[in-house]
Design an enzyme around this catalytic site. Structure first.
Site, PDB file in Angstrom:
ATOM      1  N   CYS A   1     -68.166  -2.726   7.015  1.00  0.00           N
ATOM      2  CA  CYS A   1     -66.958  -1.891   7.040  1.00  0.00           C
ATOM      3  C   CYS A   1     -66.361  -1.765   8.435  1.00  0.00           C
ATOM      4  O   CYS A   1     -65.175  -2.020   8.642  1.00  0.00           O
ATOM      5  CB  CYS A   1     -67.247  -0.518   6.430  1.00  0.00           C
ATOM      6  SG  CYS A   1     -68.690   0.314   7.121  1.00  0.00           S
TER       7      CYS A   1
ATOM      8  N   HIS B   1     -65.287   6.518   9.291  1.00  0.00           N
ATOM      9  CA  HIS B   1     -65.576   6.183  10.679  1.00  0.00           C
ATOM     10  C   HIS B   1     -64.295   6.340  11.490  1.00  0.00           C
ATOM     11  O   HIS B   1     -63.188   6.248  10.954  1.00  0.00           O
ATOM     12  CB  HIS B   1     -65.984   4.711  10.826  1.00  0.00           C
ATOM     13  CG  HIS B   1     -67.169   4.272  10.047  1.00  0.00           C
ATOM     14  ND1 HIS B   1     -68.415   4.823  10.193  1.00  0.00           N
ATOM     15  CD2 HIS B   1     -67.317   3.286   9.130  1.00  0.00           C
ATOM     16  CE1 HIS B   1     -69.275   4.201   9.396  1.00  0.00           C
ATOM     17  NE2 HIS B   1     -68.636   3.263   8.728  1.00  0.00           N
TER      18      HIS B   1
END
Lengths: 343, 343
Positions: free
Chosen positions: A139, A219
């Site tokens: 990711c 994130h």
């Protein structure tokens, strides 16, 4: 229709399953499950075929989930496997796929050697076409590479320094921390993201470091990029805004200045599972000075790799379409682009 | 169609708007907004009419949101107002509604005196029919009363002790704590939930206390209930399982043993905004001994009052349907009941 089997039905697997179901080029053969938990039951009620190890057959039946077949049958019936099993398990599965003669797409949790090529659409789609084994990078690396490859194509990136501020756990993971700490991701000098990105973009020197914080939503990455010649901010925003998978958000206009508000907006937009497939770049954070570009972006760890997994399917299946058309189809089916209008 | 105006488009308001849009008995006149943030823009793009204070008209237009009218026009065009404005503001709005001669439904953040009756469907629907001003009790009180009224009807509840473990903030609220503490909700001896519940169920002695913990997903409540005569666990689960808004979950079978996993299941079920309109009662936690019943349940603070707001609309509008039919319509339009099959 190309028959796609999905081994693994966790965070990535269940999302890729839904994406495959939306795409009429592909037929979802089914999923492999090992335990008859709620997600097996939901998949079954949705009409998804469940393949199980023979010794677990009865456990599933006793929960009202009738398996379609065994894992061996799953392998036979699939033309391409997407492996979204837990990190490391994909590597162990490789021999199964090889024995069955089936091409496979792996996730970034596996070692690069699991596949012929580590893959990120905006960077190396053409190189991936016709390959038998691909690995979609993780990711954070996917989010990082989208920006770097787009900037590289336009401005020739020389080097990049990256700080990743990682979410501690996924929303469902109630046994993972930290809950009250900012933690170095690694006791090594750098994190794996930079090295991983360089597998895909070898001519750019990319160095990354990472800390882990107590949040589950997204994130956040800080990128500091050096390009070959001086640029101005308007050029950078113009380039980034050309790509549907990059979403520029102005916190002043929208009020969206945190990962929690971004996720709230995705919920309000009725994105399934509040997924944000796009890199969210905070427009105010883009600083440009001479050859240097820095920015802050948020990356939804649960869903960001879903479009790239779909593109990887096109590449491995050898669908005769140019990159732009592949991306267009994937984006359309996932609704990527829609948020641009309201942000 | 009965014309419903929605004053307030926050956590509750935007959900009630979506619910009203699904119900062909009602027409959503529009919403009142004070700032042209992303949610105004999303509502506008969805085709929802936006009413604004005249002095804000230009701010909205400059963000590409053309208002439909002023707040005065909103009041004129609505037949019933749902007030979902921030706590305390509803009380200030009451005089506006009275001046315009419009009935209104308020939320539990307002003082009880804002309305003729504090309302909870399973407890006092019939008493609410035809009233001009209703107050839907707050999220925790709604969750509590659903259980108490259902048990009361069947077993005659004498008293209840309740501990509420409150979520610290809603998911989008990135400026509210605690982030690392378990805090008494109040320095008083008891919390307001018990008193509030007794407004609706006056013959049962209900005492509640509350602590606040660092989570945003759901509240959890511990209930200890004394009933008139001895019962056994099977009677209790049978009664609770009759009601669509009460969901019994067996953590052993489903793997669902935390609020984060429940929310994940709601996301997987593709509930919009991962809403859980139902009380989630952990089946294993139901302890029955003699006259005493205790249980642990999770309450989704953002959405639990949405069904009761819809029922309140039926009551105030004087829709000629018995309670059971009203609940059935509301539940069907919200998809309540669907999760029972997979849990």
């Amino acid at each position: 229709m190309i028959k796609v089997g999905l081994n693994g039905y966790g965070t990535i697997g269940k999302r890729v399953a839904d994406a495959v179901l939306k795409n009429s080029r592909f037929q979802l053969v089914g999923i492999v499950k090992y335990t008859p938990d709620y997600s097996s039951k939901m998949a079954f009620k949705k009409g998804i075929n469940i393949y199980v190890p023979p010794e677990k057959w009865r456990d599933f039946e006793s929960q009202g989930v009738t398996p379609k077949g065994t894992i061996q049958e799953f392998l036979e019936e699939s033309s391409i496997i997407i492996d979204a099993s837990p990190s490391g398990k994909g590597f162990a599965n490789l021999s199964l796929y090889k024995a069955a003669g089936k091409p496979a797409i792996f996730q970034g949790g596996e070692k690069p050697e699991v596949a012929e090529l580590s893959f990120s659409t905006y960077c190396n789609y053409d190189e991936a076409v016709g390959r038998k084994y691909l690995r979609v990078v993780s990711c954070n690396t996917t989010g990082l590479l989208r920006i770097l490859c787009v900037l590289h194509k336009e401005f020739n990136v020389k080097r990049a320094r990256v700080l990743v501020i990682r979410r501690g756990a996924d929303p469902k993971e109630d046994a993972r921390g930290p809950i009250n700490s900012i933690k170095l991701e690694s006791v090594e000098d750098v994190s794996h993201h930079g090295k991983d990105a360089m597998l895909v973009l070898p001519n750019v020197k990319i160095i990354s470091q990472a800390v882990v914080v107590p949040t589950t939503l997204m994130h956040v990455q800080y990128l500091d990029v050096e390009v070959a010649t001086p640029v101005i901010k308007e050029q950078v925003t113009e380039v980034l805004s050309r790509y549907a998978r990059i979403l520029l958000v102005d916190p002043k206009k929208t009020g969206l200045d945190s990962t929690s508000k971004l996720i709230e907006a995705a919920r309000d937009f009725l994105r399934s599972r509040n997924d944000i497939y796009e890199n969210v770049v905070f427009e105010n954070s883009i600083l440009v000075s001479g050859n240097s570009i820095s920015l802050i972006q948020a990356i939804h760890q649960e869903s960001i790799v879903v479009p790239e997994n779909m593109d990887a399917l096109y590449a491995v299946a050898g669908v005769k379409l140019p990159l732009e058309k592949v991306v267009e189809e994937t984006d359309k089916l996932l609704g990527i682009g829609g948020l641009k209008d309201v942000f």
